[in-house]
Design a protein around this motif. Structure first.
Motif, PDB file in Angstrom:
ATOM      1  N   GLY A  54       0.831  -1.198   0.000  1.00 54.45           N
ATOM      2  CA  GLY A  54       0.000   0.000   0.000  1.00 54.45           C
ATOM      3  C   GLY A  54       0.866   1.248   0.000  1.00 54.45           C
ATOM      4  N   GLU A  55       1.945   1.211   0.793  1.00 46.64           N
ATOM      5  CA  GLU A  55       2.876   2.339   0.827  1.00 46.64           C
ATOM      6  C   GLU A  55       3.859   2.256  -0.332  1.00 46.64           C
ATOM      7  N   GLN A  56       4.473   3.385  -0.624  1.00 45.55           N
ATOM      8  CA  GLN A  56       5.423   3.494  -1.720  1.00 45.55           C
ATOM      9  C   GLN A  56       6.633   4.287  -1.254  1.00 45.55           C
ATOM     10  N   PHE A  57       7.714   4.210  -2.030  1.00 43.76           N
ATOM     11  CA  PHE A  57       8.885   5.034  -1.731  1.00 43.76           C
ATOM     12  C   PHE A  57       9.115   6.065  -2.823  1.00 43.76           C
ATOM     13  N   GLY A  58       9.662   7.207  -2.415  1.00 38.46           N
ATOM     14  CA  GLY A  58      10.156   8.173  -3.373  1.00 38.46           C
ATOM     15  C   GLY A  58      11.494   7.704  -3.925  1.00 38.46           C
ATOM     16  N   LEU A  59      11.944   8.330  -4.990  1.00 40.01           N
ATOM     17  CA  LEU A  59      13.221   7.966  -5.599  1.00 40.01           C
ATOM     18  C   LEU A  59      14.349   8.657  -4.845  1.00 40.01           C
ATOM     19  N   PRO A  60      15.271   7.895  -4.254  1.00 44.13           N
ATOM     20  CA  PRO A  60      16.374   8.528  -3.518  1.00 44.13           C
ATOM     21  C   PRO A  60      17.222   9.418  -4.433  1.00 44.13           C
ATOM     22  N   GLU A  61      17.752  10.472  -3.876  1.00 46.20           N
ATOM     23  CA  GLU A  61      18.618  11.364  -4.633  1.00 46.20           C
ATOM     24  C   GLU A  61      19.828  10.587  -5.145  1.00 46.20           C
ATOM     25  N   GLY A  62      20.100  10.716  -6.430  1.00 48.28           N
ATOM     26  CA  GLY A  62      21.228  10.029  -7.033  1.00 48.28           C
ATOM     27  C   GLY A  62      20.924   8.632  -7.538  1.00 48.28           C
ATOM     28  N   ALA A  63      19.688   8.144  -7.311  1.00 49.81           N
ATOM     29  CA  ALA A  63      19.313   6.801  -7.766  1.00 49.81           C
ATOM     30  C   ALA A  63      18.742   6.860  -9.177  1.00 49.81           C
ATOM     31  N   GLU A  64      18.826   5.749  -9.877  1.00 49.18           N
ATOM     32  CA  GLU A  64      18.275   5.605 -11.226  1.00 49.18           C
ATOM     33  C   GLU A  64      17.018   4.753 -11.160  1.00 49.18           C
ATOM     34  N   ARG A  65      15.898   5.289 -11.637  1.00 50.47           N
ATOM     35  CA  ARG A  65      14.651   4.525 -11.642  1.00 50.47           C
ATOM     36  C   ARG A  65      14.761   3.385 -12.649  1.00 50.47           C
ATOM     37  N   LEU A  66      14.343   2.190 -12.214  1.00 53.11           N
ATOM     38  CA  LEU A  66      14.401   1.015 -13.076  1.00 53.11           C
ATOM     39  C   LEU A  66      13.028   0.576 -13.566  1.00 53.11           C
ATOM     40  N   PHE A  67      12.016   0.677 -12.695  1.00 53.46           N
ATOM     41  CA  PHE A  67      10.688   0.165 -13.014  1.00 53.46           C
ATOM     42  C   PHE A  67       9.626   1.148 -12.532  1.00 53.46           C
ATOM     43  N   THR A  68       8.481   1.140 -13.221  1.00 52.37           N
ATOM     44  CA  THR A  68       7.370   2.003 -12.846  1.00 52.37           C
ATOM     45  C   THR A  68       6.061   1.300 -13.183  1.00 52.37           C
ATOM     46  N   SER A  69       4.955   1.775 -12.609  1.00 57.82           N
ATOM     47  CA  SER A  69       3.638   1.230 -12.952  1.00 57.82           C
ATOM     48  C   SER A  69       2.623   2.365 -12.958  1.00 57.82           C
ATOM     49  N   GLU A  70       1.417   2.032 -13.326  1.00 57.09           N
ATOM     50  CA  GLU A  70       0.370   3.042 -13.500  1.00 57.09           C
ATOM     51  C   GLU A  70       0.091   3.819 -12.223  1.00 57.09           C
ATOM     52  N   VAL A  71       0.132   3.163 -11.093  1.00 58.38           N
ATOM     53  CA  VAL A  71      -0.221   3.835  -9.829  1.00 58.38           C
ATOM     54  C   VAL A  71       0.947   3.920  -8.847  1.00 58.38           C
TER      55      VAL A  71
END
Length: 226
Positions: A134-151
């Motif tokens: 249910g909870e989510q994380f923000g993208l840490p500073e300096g990290a590269e996003r690998l995966f995403t979804s609609e919500v």
């Protein structure tokens, strides 16, 4: 090399991660924190894996901060760290990112999209993976996003080549999913992005998930300092 695996509840074990350890001949130890076992010592840990759990990273539990401090120490030492679900959130928070309640729960077999990764190279454009959060994380500073979804914009990230946090469960097996359903089925509230127990049980686990999990773990193992 010893891999330390942190297990938070009895019904969320290492599953396919343990299979990878055995098949690749890596020594590992599962630290069953739910039984009161102590965290591993940083100096004796070469590679840290943090599993999921139903608790919140935002809970005021002393051991959560102690776990995050271990994560910070290992990252500062350049050692590989890998986390799934709660484990991914623990890594993100240890790196200073926000943890927050998402608009929707995600529970069941749902798609994610992959981002172009300069660090990991070519990845499948889309995967169907097991979610339970249910909870989510923000993208840490300096990290590269690998995966995403609609919500859930941040389904996974890599940080400094040796740290990977995932919001979903690449490690799932039929047995591990059944264990979650037997112990936490109340999480399935019938909202838009949750499936039924039957839908979850009847979905065939994609072979590509295991393949990519092993690829990520192999990549992290290669970063263990000499």
């Amino acid at each position: 090399m010893e891999i330390a695996i942190l297990q938070h509840v009895d019904f969320e074990g290492p599953a396919e991660i343990e299979n990878w350890c055995r098949q690749t001949g890596n020594e590992y130890k599962v630290y069953r924190l739910f039984l009161g076992e102590a965290l591993p010592k940083a100096e004796r840990t070469d590679f840290l894996v943090i599993l999921g759990g139903p608790m919140s990273v935002l809970d005021e539990l002393p051991w959560l901060e102690e776990e995050r401090q271990l994560i910070r120490v290992l990252i500062s030492q350049g050692k590989p760290v890998f986390g799934v679900c709660l484990g991914g959130q623990q890594i993100a928070k240890a790196l200073g990112a926000d943890i927050f309640q998402g608009e929707y729960r995600e529970a069941g077999w749902l798609p994610i999209r992959t981002m172009k990764s300069e660090t990991l190279g070519e990845l499948p454009e889309e995967l169907v993976v097991f979610h339970w959060h249910g909870e989510q994380f923000g993208l840490p500073e300096g990290a590269e996003r690998l995966f995403t979804s609609e919500v859930c914009p941040n389904q996974g990230f890599i940080y400094k080549e040796n740290v990977i946090g995932l919001q979903f469960h690449f490690e799932s097996t039929k047995e591990s999913i059944e264990s979650i359903l037997q112990n936490d089925a109340a999480f399935l509230d019938g909202t838009a992005y949750t499936q039924t127990s039957a839908e979850i049980r009847n979905y065939p686990i994609p072979a590509s998930n295991r393949k990519l999990l092993y690829r990520l773990l192999d990549r992290l193992k290669a970063t263990v300092p000499d």
